[in-house]
Design a protein around this motif. Structure first.
Motif, PDB file in Angstrom:
ATOM      1  N   TRP A 350       0.833  -1.287   0.052  1.00  0.00           N
ATOM      2  CA  TRP A 350       0.002  -0.017  -0.044  1.00  0.00           C
ATOM      3  C   TRP A 350       0.795   1.312  -0.145  1.00  0.00           C
ATOM      4  O   TRP A 350       0.357   2.454  -0.727  1.00  0.00           O
ATOM      5  N   GLU A 390      -8.501 -11.275  -0.795  1.00  0.00           N
ATOM      6  CA  GLU A 390      -7.955  -9.961  -0.138  1.00  0.00           C
ATOM      7  C   GLU A 390      -7.073  -9.203  -1.360  1.00  0.00           C
ATOM      8  O   GLU A 390      -7.289  -7.936  -1.337  1.00  0.00           O
ATOM      9  N   GLU A 393      -9.321  -7.421  -3.904  1.00  0.00           N
ATOM     10  CA  GLU A 393     -10.353  -6.431  -3.159  1.00  0.00           C
ATOM     11  C   GLU A 393      -9.071  -5.311  -3.013  1.00  0.00           C
ATOM     12  O   GLU A 393      -9.596  -4.202  -3.461  1.00  0.00           O
ATOM     13  N   HIS A 401     -10.358   3.670  -8.486  1.00  0.00           N
ATOM     14  CA  HIS A 401      -9.722   4.869  -8.363  1.00  0.00           C
ATOM     15  C   HIS A 401      -8.866   5.420  -9.744  1.00  0.00           C
ATOM     16  O   HIS A 401      -8.460   6.429  -9.954  1.00  0.00           O
TER      17      HIS A 401
ATOM     18  N   ARG B  84      -5.301   9.210  -4.198  1.00  0.00           N
ATOM     19  CA  ARG B  84      -5.189   7.817  -3.893  1.00  0.00           C
ATOM     20  C   ARG B  84      -6.456   7.062  -3.377  1.00  0.00           C
ATOM     21  O   ARG B  84      -7.277   7.881  -3.082  1.00  0.00           O
ATOM     22  N   PRO B  85      -6.917   5.688  -3.546  1.00  0.00           N
ATOM     23  CA  PRO B  85      -7.867   5.079  -2.878  1.00  0.00           C
ATOM     24  C   PRO B  85      -8.107   5.680  -1.468  1.00  0.00           C
ATOM     25  O   PRO B  85      -7.038   6.036  -0.824  1.00  0.00           O
ATOM     26  N   LEU B  87      -8.584   4.593   1.273  1.00  0.00           N
ATOM     27  CA  LEU B  87      -8.062   3.717   2.559  1.00  0.00           C
ATOM     28  C   LEU B  87      -6.633   4.058   2.554  1.00  0.00           C
ATOM     29  O   LEU B  87      -6.027   3.571   3.654  1.00  0.00           O
ATOM     30  N   TRP B  88      -5.776   4.455   1.424  1.00  0.00           N
ATOM     31  CA  TRP B  88      -4.464   4.480   1.452  1.00  0.00           C
ATOM     32  C   TRP B  88      -3.628   5.372   2.885  1.00  0.00           C
ATOM     33  O   TRP B  88      -2.684   4.680   3.415  1.00  0.00           O
ATOM     34  N   TRP B  91      -3.804   2.866   5.634  1.00  0.00           N
ATOM     35  CA  TRP B  91      -2.868   1.866   5.680  1.00  0.00           C
ATOM     36  C   TRP B  91      -1.345   2.303   6.116  1.00  0.00           C
ATOM     37  O   TRP B  91      -0.761   1.689   6.673  1.00  0.00           O
ATOM     38  N   ALA B 123     -25.835   4.578  -2.847  1.00  0.00           N
ATOM     39  CA  ALA B 123     -25.037   3.463  -3.424  1.00  0.00           C
ATOM     40  C   ALA B 123     -23.746   3.487  -3.062  1.00  0.00           C
ATOM     41  O   ALA B 123     -23.017   2.567  -2.703  1.00  0.00           O
ATOM     42  N   ASN B 130     -19.263  -1.469   2.687  1.00  0.00           N
ATOM     43  CA  ASN B 130     -18.823  -2.758   2.473  1.00  0.00           C
ATOM     44  C   ASN B 130     -17.314  -2.834   2.402  1.00  0.00           C
ATOM     45  O   ASN B 130     -16.764  -3.995   2.687  1.00  0.00           O
ATOM     46  N   ARG B 131     -16.621  -2.025   1.628  1.00  0.00           N
ATOM     47  CA  ARG B 131     -15.244  -1.988   1.583  1.00  0.00           C
ATOM     48  C   ARG B 131     -14.736  -2.123   2.876  1.00  0.00           C
ATOM     49  O   ARG B 131     -13.533  -2.525   3.256  1.00  0.00           O
ATOM     50  N   ARG B 133     -15.954  -2.889   5.782  1.00  0.00           N
ATOM     51  CA  ARG B 133     -16.259  -4.165   6.321  1.00  0.00           C
ATOM     52  C   ARG B 133     -15.518  -5.224   5.907  1.00  0.00           C
ATOM     53  O   ARG B 133     -14.854  -5.992   6.798  1.00  0.00           O
ATOM     54  N   THR B 134     -15.061  -5.342   4.719  1.00  0.00           N
ATOM     55  CA  THR B 134     -13.953  -6.335   4.014  1.00  0.00           C
ATOM     56  C   THR B 134     -12.772  -5.757   4.632  1.00  0.00           C
ATOM     57  O   THR B 134     -12.116  -6.994   5.053  1.00  0.00           O
ATOM     58  N   GLN B 137     -12.780  -7.186   8.449  1.00  0.00           N
ATOM     59  CA  GLN B 137     -12.511  -8.598   8.658  1.00  0.00           C
ATOM     60  C   GLN B 137     -11.134  -9.025   8.312  1.00  0.00           C
ATOM     61  O   GLN B 137     -10.728  -9.897   8.946  1.00  0.00           O
ATOM     62  N   MET B 138     -10.768  -8.686   7.166  1.00  0.00           N
ATOM     63  CA  MET B 138      -9.217  -8.975   6.740  1.00  0.00           C
ATOM     64  C   MET B 138      -8.243  -8.393   7.788  1.00  0.00           C
ATOM     65  O   MET B 138      -7.498  -9.378   7.999  1.00  0.00           O
ATOM     66  N   LEU B 139      -8.483  -7.308   8.492  1.00  0.00           N
ATOM     67  CA  LEU B 139      -7.348  -6.956   9.320  1.00  0.00           C
ATOM     68  C   LEU B 139      -7.350  -8.241  10.717  1.00  0.00           C
ATOM     69  O   LEU B 139      -6.457  -8.386  11.010  1.00  0.00           O
TER      70      LEU B 139
END
Lengths: 501, 501
Positions: A350, A390, A393, A401, B84-85, B87-88, B91, B123, B130-131, B133-134, B137-139
């Protein structure tokens, strides 16, 4: 991604017959073990029209003990069903503890079909997929085992099957107008199906895509996959008792699809003069495209993986002249540092994702998780199986993006690798490039072959495709990679033009 | 749902001081245990403006060992981050093994704010959730412990705090135009925040909503919640060693919010004449509304839960005269049959969901999972904690389908219940209604109180609200329930009119 499964896998009558008795016995035995343990099993049989879903279900019914198995066929919704949330009719047929439920047509069918024909918007389709993912997670949390198989045939195969059925008066009736309507939308179906599979290919309920072009292979592959998953589940739940554990994480040889790497044509050669001419051309093109991408803030991620000595470094060095030094970074990935090890495996990747129309080139990447970490056992089965989802995703976020994501596997034959290794050892200024580890890795080639095949099958998507590059000839590899990069940039620019106009 | 947390919980200076030294010691001790075990911890501090997020973070920094803790403040995105996306930037600040990361502002902040101000469509907002949540879950799959706290204050409290700050010249600067702009959109913020919380209140990363109206209580509740979650995590991961297990699944008394049931005004009484008049009126109204709902295919689900002898049956009997016999069903839920036990706990409830504008009345329901099954230990901690999210997901599907979902908890005091029990035992034709189990349940009232509070806190949503009904007076309970049902039908019809016009 489906092309991975057009492997031409087939099985001789002899091999088929040799495996049959034992396979049936094992399946029954496993069914009884699950029945005794009170585990509910859900088998979802999905796939293209004409791929033989019905035949597989019939076989299943003749092989298993149907006292503990019920097949539910879901075609059109009844009025009663349409009047309720779309999952209702499936809940009514959910298998109980110790039972096997076979869903012929499932919660995937209608969302896919409706999306193909424009009755669901992309957002609505995504919402359904999320709902399905949540449902499957919940069922598995509740103790259910879910085995999802997708039977795949190519467009040509589908057409030929329909035509063959139509030719014969006795089978004409089996091909409907709907079948042809679906066939005419084959490409869209493929795209939507592959998106559905990507969305829902999770660790608790992974997809198994099977090459359904040959009947014998299809049936055996289906049954072996089922057996394998049921055994894994029994062992995971600690309900194993009388069922021996799977001896390997992979399917038995007989059911493995032909490896995609075995299908790569390694013969193409590009001569020196041709290379010089094409290379010069490509560099000029990419230079201009990269500049346009920069102007439009379309960033790029190029991932390079491949066999040792396949020439990743050489390809990257040939790409760089096309890029402005301010606009790109090459990230060399080796074994994680102690800081990196203290983080989630995706963390370090990342950090360097590009922004503002820049390019990041990864020389090895996050795919180490499902390659070296899988083969060497650094990651557990649960860990690396979870990673496909993962990783998809992660890449999806880059793509959403607007980033270009292209992945390259540089493929060379075993013999060519040996030649290059020996050459490195003989050449003083190349000796540093060859280590004991490289020789050790060579011995693990079969395990890596499986890992590469699975990786490509599970992470090649429409927008983040894997390109398998024949690298037996270095010139050829370099031209192919540059061509893909040029095309990817061109496509992205075109898409952004369409969007903004 | 937030109203549950406007509990007026407060703590005296004495109690605060008495708990402080031990709590700090325990927290430090637990931090060291996690550090040693190499577990990464992520603490998300979210909530309303002015609720004291900053103060809590400061306290955290002064209590914990900051060698192993880093606080990251996320306010506006920088250009680098926006490129950037989304979530960057998170991270980059992710805590490593053995470290605690405190996120002040988090991946929730911008999606909520942008949705409030219309910069994200529903939407797009759902896709972000959802992102997230995923990601969470992954972490957690990767070994991280995530503790998410939401500090809540009421609209009035927020206004008063801003005004108080503005009055004082030395603190004026702390209230910005943005704060007031947010305050003016308080109701929308509440709605969007509650939707965000519902979407992401999962078993791997549950939300903890804290009443932040009194400073001392807020800080202790926050710290106790944190301690509790960290201890649970240590024990789940088998990393417990030196940390004693939490003695209860609930927070210690001092940090529990005032129970919502304790706040119910049980005094209202409706006299016989009033009742007759109002009842007649309501029945006529509901009759007409139910018929309209039927015409428009708006189905209804009404769930009745409550203390034994609170009068569920009586309320349902008073509702039925308003409904056409062809249009409703009453489902009595008792202990599951062996067939039901062989299925997922939600399975039996899916069977009877209404369609085509009909009404299903559940006399007890799926909430047994988080009431009797929790209190009696029929479901494990993991199982029933997971259920809140599963239940919300189930009801959301009904709602998305246009179904009305309303849930009623009939509340009576301990004394009133005793009176009714004794009365039943004395009255021959009522004796069958009272069993030994009822008496046993009475003894478990405190455990049920906690379970009911948590249930309402975690499953009361805008579109599937819980109504807590004061049932000390039967007439009052009946009128209140019928009024809510009338209102719910009216609202649903209005919404459907708006949609179709």
């Amino acid at each position: 991604m489906f092309e991975v499964f057009e492997s031409g896998a087939s099985l001789s009558k002899k091999d088929y017959k040799a495996r049959l008795p034992e396979l049936r016995a094992e399946l029954l035995h496993t069914q009884f073990a699950l029945q005794k343990a009170g585990v509910p099993v859900l088998i979802i049989v999905a796939g293209a029209e004409g791929a033989g879903k019905g035949e597989v279900v019939n076989r299943l019914n003749s092989w298993m003990d149907t006292r503990f198995m019920e097949t539910s066929v879901f075609t059109k919704e009844t009025d009663e069903e349409a009047a309720r949330p779309f999952l209702w009719r499936f809940w009514r047929k959910m298998p109980a503890a110790g039972q096997i439920g076979v869903f012929f047509g499932s919660w995937y069918t209608r969302p896919i079909t409706r999306h193909v024909f424009g009755e669901l918007t992309p957002a609505e389709f995504d919402a359904r997929m999320n709902r399905i993912r949540t449902l499957e997670q919940m069922l598995v949390d509740g103790g259910m085992v879910i085995v999802k198989c997708w039977l795949h045939i190519s467009e040509t195969e589908q057409r030929q099957r329909f035509e063959a059925l139509e030719k014969d008066e006795r089978t004409q009736w089996r091909v409907s107008d709907t079948d042809w309507r679906y066939h005419n939308n084959y490409a869209t179906f493929l795209k939507v199906s592959s998106s559905a599979i990507r969305h829902t290919d999770t660790a608790p309920a992974p997809w198994h895509i099977l090459d359904a072009s040959q009947e014998r292979y299809r049936d055996i592959a289906f049954m072996e996959t089922l057996l394998h998953q049921l055994k894994l589940a029994l062992h995971r739940n600690g309900n194993a008792r009388s069922v021996p554990p799977p001896t390997s994480i992979e399917l038995p040889e007989i059911a493995r699809p032909n490896n995609i790497l075995d299908r790569v044509d390694l013969s193409p050669v590009i001569g020196h003069e041709d290379f010089k001419r094409q290379y010069k051309e490509l560099i000029l093109e990419i230079e201009y495209l990269a500049w346009q991408c920069y102007q439009k803030s379309i960033s790029s991620v190029f991932v390079f993986e491949g066999w040792d000595a396949a020439g990743k470094g050489g390809v990257i060095r040939r790409l760089i002249p096309a890029l402005d030094a301010k606009l790109y970074r090459v990230i060399q990935i080796s074994a994680p540092t102690s800081i990196e090890k203290a983080h989630h495996y995706l963390w370090r990747f990342w950090q360097d994702i590009p922004a503002g129309g820049r390019v990041t080139i990864y020389d090895r990447s996050w795919y180490g998780r499902v390659l070296v970490e899988r083969v060497e056992g650094f990651a557990t089965l649960d860990e690396w199986s979870r990673s496909y989802h993962e990783i998809n995703e992660f890449e999806q976020q880059l793509i959403d993006h607007g980033t270009i994501v292209n992945k390259f596997w540089l493929h060379i034959s075993d013999e060519e690798q040996l030649r290059r290794f020996e050459n490195r050892q003989k050449t003083p200024y190349k000796q540093h490039k060859i280590t004991d580890e490289d020789w050790r890795n060579r011995e693990k080639r079969p395990a890596y072959m499986e890992a590469v095949h699975d990786m490509i099958a599970r992470t090649s998507t429409e927008y983040a495709p894997w390109h398998i590059i024949s690298a037996e000839n270095k010139n050829h590899a370099r031209i192919r990679v540059l061509t893909h990069i040029r095309d990817a940039m061109q496509d992205a620019l075109q898409r952004s033009d369409t969007k903004s106009s």
